[in-house]
Design a protein around this motif. Sequence first.
Motif, PDB file in Angstrom:
ATOM      1  N   LEU A   1       2.083  51.998  36.451  1.00  0.00           N
ATOM      2  CA  LEU A   1       2.549  53.170  35.710  1.00  0.00           C
ATOM      3  C   LEU A   1       1.755  54.409  36.104  1.00  0.00           C
ATOM      4  N   VAL A   2       0.444  54.280  36.191  1.00  0.00           N
ATOM      5  CA  VAL A   2      -0.400  55.409  36.575  1.00  0.00           C
ATOM      6  C   VAL A   2      -0.053  55.876  37.986  1.00  0.00           C
ATOM      7  N   GLU A   3       0.109  54.932  38.919  1.00  0.00           N
ATOM      8  CA  GLU A   3       0.412  55.289  40.299  1.00  0.00           C
ATOM      9  C   GLU A   3       1.798  55.915  40.424  1.00  0.00           C
ATOM     10  N   ASN A   4       2.772  55.389  39.697  1.00  0.00           N
ATOM     11  CA  ASN A   4       4.116  55.959  39.764  1.00  0.00           C
ATOM     12  C   ASN A   4       4.189  57.322  39.096  1.00  0.00           C
ATOM     13  N   ASP A   5       3.410  57.541  38.059  1.00  0.00           N
ATOM     14  CA  ASP A   5       3.340  58.868  37.451  1.00  0.00           C
ATOM     15  C   ASP A   5       2.818  59.868  38.474  1.00  0.00           C
ATOM     16  N   ARG A   6       1.799  59.473  39.234  1.00  0.00           N
ATOM     17  CA  ARG A   6       1.265  60.335  40.292  1.00  0.00           C
ATOM     18  C   ARG A   6       2.323  60.614  41.354  1.00  0.00           C
ATOM     19  N   LEU A   7       3.064  59.564  41.761  1.00  0.00           N
ATOM     20  CA  LEU A   7       4.090  59.728  42.785  1.00  0.00           C
ATOM     21  C   LEU A   7       5.226  60.625  42.297  1.00  0.00           C
ATOM     22  N   ILE A   8       5.645  60.442  41.053  1.00  0.00           N
ATOM     23  CA  ILE A   8       6.719  61.267  40.494  1.00  0.00           C
ATOM     24  C   ILE A   8       6.300  62.732  40.457  1.00  0.00           C
TER      25      ILE A   8
ATOM     26  N   GLU B   1       8.364  50.472  38.871  1.00  0.00           N
ATOM     27  CA  GLU B   1       7.425  50.073  37.828  1.00  0.00           C
ATOM     28  C   GLU B   1       8.234  49.317  36.786  1.00  0.00           C
ATOM     29  N   PRO B   2       7.742  48.195  36.262  1.00  0.00           N
ATOM     30  CA  PRO B   2       8.626  47.292  35.522  1.00  0.00           C
ATOM     31  C   PRO B   2       9.003  47.690  34.098  1.00  0.00           C
ATOM     32  N   LEU B   3       8.261  48.597  33.454  1.00  0.00           N
ATOM     33  CA  LEU B   3       8.510  48.775  32.021  1.00  0.00           C
ATOM     34  C   LEU B   3       8.236  50.178  31.492  1.00  0.00           C
ATOM     35  N   GLY B   4       7.137  50.796  31.901  1.00  0.00           N
ATOM     36  CA  GLY B   4       6.686  52.020  31.254  1.00  0.00           C
ATOM     37  C   GLY B   4       7.587  53.226  31.476  1.00  0.00           C
ATOM     38  N   ILE B   5       8.133  53.375  32.688  1.00  0.00           N
ATOM     39  CA  ILE B   5       8.987  54.534  32.972  1.00  0.00           C
ATOM     40  C   ILE B   5      10.209  54.527  32.066  1.00  0.00           C
ATOM     41  N   GLY B   6      10.872  53.381  31.962  1.00  0.00           N
ATOM     42  CA  GLY B   6      12.038  53.272  31.090  1.00  0.00           C
ATOM     43  C   GLY B   6      11.684  53.446  29.626  1.00  0.00           C
ATOM     44  N   THR B   7      10.511  52.938  29.234  1.00  0.00           N
ATOM     45  CA  THR B   7      10.077  53.065  27.843  1.00  0.00           C
ATOM     46  C   THR B   7       9.855  54.525  27.469  1.00  0.00           C
ATOM     47  N   LEU B   8       9.193  55.285  28.347  1.00  0.00           N
ATOM     48  CA  LEU B   8       8.979  56.693  28.040  1.00  0.00           C
ATOM     49  C   LEU B   8      10.301  57.445  27.951  1.00  0.00           C
ATOM     50  N   SER B   9      11.244  57.105  28.818  1.00  0.00           N
ATOM     51  CA  SER B   9      12.567  57.711  28.743  1.00  0.00           C
ATOM     52  C   SER B   9      13.233  57.419  27.402  1.00  0.00           C
ATOM     53  N   MET B  10      13.093  56.211  26.899  1.00  0.00           N
ATOM     54  CA  MET B  10      13.644  55.850  25.594  1.00  0.00           C
ATOM     55  C   MET B  10      13.027  56.697  24.480  1.00  0.00           C
ATOM     56  N   LEU B  11      11.720  56.839  24.527  1.00  0.00           N
ATOM     57  CA  LEU B  11      11.045  57.598  23.466  1.00  0.00           C
ATOM     58  C   LEU B  11      11.515  59.044  23.443  1.00  0.00           C
ATOM     59  N   TYR B  12      11.615  59.677  24.612  1.00  0.00           N
ATOM     60  CA  TYR B  12      12.079  61.068  24.638  1.00  0.00           C
ATOM     61  C   TYR B  12      13.548  61.162  24.214  1.00  0.00           C
ATOM     62  N   ALA B  13      14.307  60.092  24.431  1.00  0.00           N
ATOM     63  CA  ALA B  13      15.699  60.097  23.994  1.00  0.00           C
ATOM     64  C   ALA B  13      15.829  60.124  22.472  1.00  0.00           C
ATOM     65  N   VAL B  14      14.794  59.667  21.760  1.00  0.00           N
ATOM     66  CA  VAL B  14      14.886  59.638  20.290  1.00  0.00           C
ATOM     67  C   VAL B  14      14.004  60.680  19.615  1.00  0.00           C
ATOM     68  N   PHE B  15      13.213  61.404  20.384  1.00  0.00           N
ATOM     69  CA  PHE B  15      12.457  62.520  19.788  1.00  0.00           C
ATOM     70  C   PHE B  15      13.431  63.626  19.364  1.00  0.00           C
ATOM     71  N   ASP B  16      12.940  64.511  18.493  1.00  0.00           N
ATOM     72  CA  ASP B  16      13.724  65.691  18.108  1.00  0.00           C
ATOM     73  C   ASP B  16      13.625  66.749  19.211  1.00  0.00           C
TER      74      ASP B  16
ATOM     75  N   LEU C   1       5.659  62.458  34.687  1.00  0.00           N
ATOM     76  CA  LEU C   1       6.730  61.654  34.104  1.00  0.00           C
ATOM     77  C   LEU C   1       7.126  62.170  32.733  1.00  0.00           C
ATOM     78  N   ASP C   2       6.145  62.470  31.888  1.00  0.00           N
ATOM     79  CA  ASP C   2       6.514  62.993  30.570  1.00  0.00           C
ATOM     80  C   ASP C   2       7.095  64.407  30.673  1.00  0.00           C
ATOM     81  N   GLY C   3       6.637  65.178  31.657  1.00  0.00           N
ATOM     82  CA  GLY C   3       7.232  66.495  31.865  1.00  0.00           C
ATOM     83  C   GLY C   3       8.682  66.409  32.310  1.00  0.00           C
ATOM     84  N   LEU C   4       8.987  65.435  33.170  1.00  0.00           N
ATOM     85  CA  LEU C   4      10.374  65.237  33.602  1.00  0.00           C
ATOM     86  C   LEU C   4      11.235  64.794  32.425  1.00  0.00           C
ATOM     87  N   CYS C   5      10.693  63.932  31.567  1.00  0.00           N
ATOM     88  CA  CYS C   5      11.446  63.508  30.378  1.00  0.00           C
ATOM     89  C   CYS C   5      11.722  64.691  29.447  1.00  0.00           C
ATOM     90  N   ARG C   6      10.754  65.564  29.290  1.00  0.00           N
ATOM     91  CA  ARG C   6      10.966  66.772  28.477  1.00  0.00           C
ATOM     92  C   ARG C   6      12.111  67.606  29.061  1.00  0.00           C
TER      93      ARG C   6
END
Length: 264
Positions: free
Chosen positions: A16-23, A249-264, A31-36
């Motif tokens: 997750l850390v390495e893919n965040d760097r690559l993204i 990455e097996p889990l974290g990228i999709g999980t963060l996308s889910m969280l931003y999908a349900v934030f206000d 990654l969180d900036g892209l989700c925003r």
Amino acid sequence: MALLTPEDLANMTNALVENDRLITELTNYSLDGLCRKIYGTAPNNEKVAIIPITAGNGIIGSFSESLLFTVQHFGMDGFITENTDVAGYYEAVMKGADIILMADDLAYIAHNLKNSKIAHNQICTGRIYAEILCNAKDYADDKDVLVIGLGKVGTPAVETFLKEKQNVYVFDVDSNRVDEVVSEYPVSKYDPTDSKTPNSFFKIFEATPCADTISKDVLKQNSLVSTPGIPCGISDELIEKYSIRVVLEPLGIGTLSMLYAVFD
């Protein structure tokens, strides 16, 4: 998509850390900036409860811990309930959880108890992995994208690519599924015998549960592969030979996308 195993999650935190760097390198967004950017939402001190679920094949080793790492890595408050299933849900509510994360063999969801938004992992995973390709700055001028795998992750990716005005070419081992998608969406079959179809691509999205689905025939030098599929659909040999960059990455990228999908 195949169910995750403890082996799939063994190196999840580093991945997750390495893919965040690559993204960030690819898109100029973390990654969180892209989700925003894509959801237009932001966290607001929500407390996230992770409920272990024993239904079906039971609890996947380190799954809950991996979710907690993701939540905390991106600056959110989270906890894993001591109880499982319904008792865990009750515990989460009693401890003031705003968002629930839980998964069984059929669905992995995020549910915001405050605003009633709910998100499914397959949809959100398809969207974020597609958006990574769409926002990759070095590939912005090339609108052709190959989608391999047209299931519950690949189809939301197709919808995302079309929304982002990409030229979408699709392939699946199930030719009937390809026909269904081509009839429903303005996309083209990947057919290397058709002179109108690109033979190779800079941007490839792969969402299958199979290895080696990406052949050398579809690759260009320095292609970018965005693949939530487990195992990885491209071999190490091809990655090295063609200098391929791979977001996987097996889990974290999709999980963060889910969280931003349900934030206000």
